[in-house]
Design a protein around this motif. Structure first.
Motif, PDB file in Angstrom:
ATOM      1  N   GLU A  50      -3.146  11.111  10.484  1.00  0.00           N
ATOM      2  CA  GLU A  50      -4.507  11.598  10.696  1.00  0.00           C
ATOM      3  C   GLU A  50      -5.201  10.923  11.868  1.00  0.00           C
ATOM      4  OE1 GLU A  50      -6.338  10.833   6.962  1.00  0.00           O
ATOM      5  OE2 GLU A  50      -5.213  12.386   5.878  1.00  0.00           O
ATOM      6  N   ASP A  51      -4.502  10.032  12.536  1.00  0.00           N
ATOM      7  CA  ASP A  51      -5.088   9.267  13.645  1.00  0.00           C
ATOM      8  C   ASP A  51      -4.893  10.034  14.957  1.00  0.00           C
ATOM      9  OD1 ASP A  51      -5.951   7.479  15.534  1.00  0.00           O
ATOM     10  OD2 ASP A  51      -4.720   5.803  14.831  1.00  0.00           O
ATOM     11  N   LYS A  52      -5.959  10.650  15.452  1.00  0.00           N
ATOM     12  CA  LYS A  52      -5.833  11.472  16.668  1.00  0.00           C
ATOM     13  C   LYS A  52      -5.504  10.624  17.895  1.00  0.00           C
ATOM     14  CE  LYS A  52     -10.721  11.465  18.060  1.00  0.00           C
ATOM     15  NZ  LYS A  52     -11.869  12.324  18.446  1.00  0.00           N
ATOM     16  N   TRP A  53      -5.922   9.360  17.900  1.00  0.00           N
ATOM     17  CA  TRP A  53      -5.659   8.522  19.057  1.00  0.00           C
ATOM     18  C   TRP A  53      -4.203   8.062  19.103  1.00  0.00           C
ATOM     19  CZ3 TRP A  53      -8.844   9.623  22.450  1.00  0.00           C
ATOM     20  CH2 TRP A  53     -10.205   9.803  22.167  1.00  0.00           C
ATOM     21  N   PHE A  54      -3.579   7.946  17.945  1.00  0.00           N
ATOM     22  CA  PHE A  54      -2.145   7.656  17.938  1.00  0.00           C
ATOM     23  C   PHE A  54      -1.381   8.825  18.542  1.00  0.00           C
ATOM     24  CE2 PHE A  54       1.966   8.239  15.789  1.00  0.00           C
ATOM     25  CZ  PHE A  54       2.621   7.110  16.252  1.00  0.00           C
ATOM     26  N   TRP A  55      -1.716  10.039  18.110  1.00  0.00           N
ATOM     27  CA  TRP A  55      -1.023  11.206  18.648  1.00  0.00           C
ATOM     28  C   TRP A  55      -1.381  11.426  20.114  1.00  0.00           C
ATOM     29  CZ3 TRP A  55       3.011  12.407  16.175  1.00  0.00           C
ATOM     30  CH2 TRP A  55       3.066  12.226  14.797  1.00  0.00           C
ATOM     31  N   ASN A  56      -2.569  11.024  20.506  1.00  0.00           N
ATOM     32  CA  ASN A  56      -2.915  11.056  21.928  1.00  0.00           C
ATOM     33  C   ASN A  56      -2.005  10.112  22.713  1.00  0.00           C
ATOM     34  OD1 ASN A  56      -4.985  11.537  24.263  1.00  0.00           O
ATOM     35  ND2 ASN A  56      -4.829   9.316  24.106  1.00  0.00           N
ATOM     36  N   SER A  57      -1.713   8.939  22.136  1.00  0.00           N
ATOM     37  CA  SER A  57      -0.826   7.990  22.819  1.00  0.00           C
ATOM     38  C   SER A  57       0.584   8.553  22.945  1.00  0.00           C
ATOM     39  CB  SER A  57      -0.808   6.653  22.082  1.00  0.00           C
ATOM     40  OG  SER A  57      -0.095   6.725  20.865  1.00  0.00           O
ATOM     41  N   SER A  68       3.179  -1.433  12.411  1.00  0.00           N
ATOM     42  CA  SER A  68       4.599  -1.333  12.068  1.00  0.00           C
ATOM     43  C   SER A  68       4.972   0.111  11.749  1.00  0.00           C
ATOM     44  CB  SER A  68       4.916  -2.229  10.876  1.00  0.00           C
ATOM     45  OG  SER A  68       4.679  -3.597  11.189  1.00  0.00           O
ATOM     46  N   ALA A  69       4.100   0.823  11.036  1.00  0.00           N
ATOM     47  CA  ALA A  69       4.350   2.231  10.739  1.00  0.00           C
ATOM     48  C   ALA A  69       4.412   3.055  12.037  1.00  0.00           C
ATOM     49  CB  ALA A  69       3.264   2.775   9.818  1.00  0.00           C
ATOM     50  N   GLY A  70       3.502   2.770  12.973  1.00  0.00           N
ATOM     51  CA  GLY A  70       3.529   3.451  14.263  1.00  0.00           C
ATOM     52  C   GLY A  70       4.805   3.156  15.034  1.00  0.00           C
ATOM     53  N   SER A  71       5.286   1.908  14.942  1.00  0.00           N
ATOM     54  CA  SER A  71       6.524   1.538  15.626  1.00  0.00           C
ATOM     55  C   SER A  71       7.708   2.310  15.068  1.00  0.00           C
ATOM     56  CB  SER A  71       6.771   0.029  15.468  1.00  0.00           C
ATOM     57  OG  SER A  71       5.726  -0.719  16.053  1.00  0.00           O
ATOM     58  N   ILE A  72       7.710   2.543  13.758  1.00  0.00           N
ATOM     59  CA  ILE A  72       8.799   3.313  13.150  1.00  0.00           C
ATOM     60  C   ILE A  72       8.790   4.741  13.666  1.00  0.00           C
ATOM     61  CG2 ILE A  72       9.617   4.294  10.967  1.00  0.00           C
ATOM     62  CD1 ILE A  72       8.767   1.719   9.604  1.00  0.00           C
ATOM     63  N   VAL A  94       0.828  -1.215   0.000  1.00  0.00           N
ATOM     64  CA  VAL A  94       0.000   0.000   0.000  1.00  0.00           C
ATOM     65  C   VAL A  94       0.860   1.263   0.000  1.00  0.00           C
ATOM     66  CG1 VAL A  94      -1.970  -1.095   1.138  1.00  0.00           C
ATOM     67  CG2 VAL A  94      -0.160  -0.049   2.531  1.00  0.00           C
ATOM     68  N   GLY A  95       2.166   1.115  -0.104  1.00  0.00           N
ATOM     69  CA  GLY A  95       3.053   2.276  -0.131  1.00  0.00           C
ATOM     70  C   GLY A  95       3.040   3.049   1.180  1.00  0.00           C
ATOM     71  N   LEU A  96       2.805   4.347   1.083  1.00  0.00           N
ATOM     72  CA  LEU A  96       2.832   5.227   2.263  1.00  0.00           C
ATOM     73  C   LEU A  96       1.455   5.401   2.900  1.00  0.00           C
ATOM     74  CD1 LEU A  96       5.210   8.016   0.905  1.00  0.00           C
ATOM     75  CD2 LEU A  96       5.795   6.153   2.471  1.00  0.00           C
ATOM     76  N   GLU A  97       0.498   4.569   2.520  1.00  0.00           N
ATOM     77  CA  GLU A  97      -0.874   4.719   3.017  1.00  0.00           C
ATOM     78  C   GLU A  97      -0.946   4.589   4.535  1.00  0.00           C
ATOM     79  OE1 GLU A  97      -4.724   5.776   2.337  1.00  0.00           O
ATOM     80  OE2 GLU A  97      -3.150   5.554   0.825  1.00  0.00           O
TER      81      GLU A  97
END
Length: 287
Positions: free
Chosen positions: A54-61, A257-261, A44-47
């Motif tokens: 755009e994930d507000k809950w990731f940035w909340n974490s 995996s993208a979040g881990s990076i 999916v490339g950079l999807e």
């Protein structure tokens, strides 16, 4: 004979490759794929990274992790320094107390987290039982957003302080006595000796304690998972826990995996900043 000595590093090399380097390589590769563990991965490339931004809950974490680190770091720093100062002398009492304070770092985090979850239980916990005996109302430690994060911070401090204490004891015992003798001759008080001699000479130990505490906060998963499961709501959902939930609850392996990076990059930036501070101090002639 010279060539054969490299054989002895093979087990270490294989271990680090299998459990450190290979997972990182696979994580980077999977970050560009969509995979739910059931079907074949699809590119999916950079999807995944776009969705992550755009994930507000990731940035909340991320914010929760930074708050968690911000509150844990000074408490661990001060507590371990005080313990190191109190227990640096070599005698029977200090040796027993060192074991007592170091013990939390040695026990499995699952056991420690479970124990504290029971201790802080609103209805059956020992902490609230003591408060009742003293005439206070029981406190909902793990279901209140602010108190839940505070509780996890305290448990993390309980885990780390003993280990950091040992670093300070080693650092304190290595300090040269000549500085203190000269300060005594000049009439320096105990506080002046501590502030102008002990603290500057322990600079490298301070940096080690700060770096290791930040690293432990950024990778902490078990204590939060056992005690609060990230709740109430997302109040204690630190970044590693959020990534775990995305990977093994939502089965979005590529997204996790993208979040881990991203977390890895943030950790590298923090490590780089700490390293530059240390190098600057060394160039300035500070110990």
């Amino acid at each position: 004979m010279v060539k054969n000595r490299f054989v002895f590093i093979i087990p270490s090399f294989v271990f680090h490759f299998l459990f450190y380097l290979l997972p990182i390589i696979l994580m980077i590769i999977l970050a560009f794929f969509s995979w739910d563990l059931l079907n074949s991965p699809s590119f999916v490339g950079l999807e995944n990274f776009k969705d992550l931004m755009e994930d507000k809950w990731f940035w909340n974490s991320i914010v929760v992790t930074l708050k968690y680190t911000f509150f844990t770091l000074p408490i661990v720093f001060i507590t371990s320094l005080i313990l190191g100062l109190l227990l640096q002398e070599e005698n029977s009492f200090s040796k027993i107390m060192r074991v007592f304070f170091y013990w939390p770092y040695m026990i499995p985090m699952v056991a420690g987290g479970t124990m504290w979850k029971w201790l802080l239980s609103k209805d059956f916990g020992l902490v609230n039982h003591i408060l009742k005996q003293l005439g206070f109302n029981p406190i909902n430690w793990l279901d209140n957003p602010t108190l839940a994060l505070f509780s996890v911070v305290i448990v993390q401090t309980w885990v780390l302080s003993g280990f950091m204490m040992m670093l300070y004891i080693v650092g304190l015992q290595a300090l040269p006595e000549e500085f203190y003798e000269a300060a005594s001759i000049d009439g320096a008080s105990n506080f002046q000796k501590f502030w102008f001699i002990t603290m500057p000479l322990l600079r490298n130990t301070h940096i080690s304690v700060i770096t290791l505490t930040i690293a432990n906060c950024f990778r902490n998963f078990t204590i939060v998972y056992i005690m609060t499961t990230g709740g109430p709501g997302y109040a204690t959902t630190v970044a590693p826990l959020y990534i775990y939930q995305k990977a093994f609850t939502d089965f979005r392996i590529g997204y996790a995996s993208a979040g881990s990076i991203v977390i890895l990059l943030i950790s590298l930036v923090i490590a780089y900043v700490v390293r530059k501070v240390q190098e600057r101090d060394l160039e300035g002639g500070k110990i």
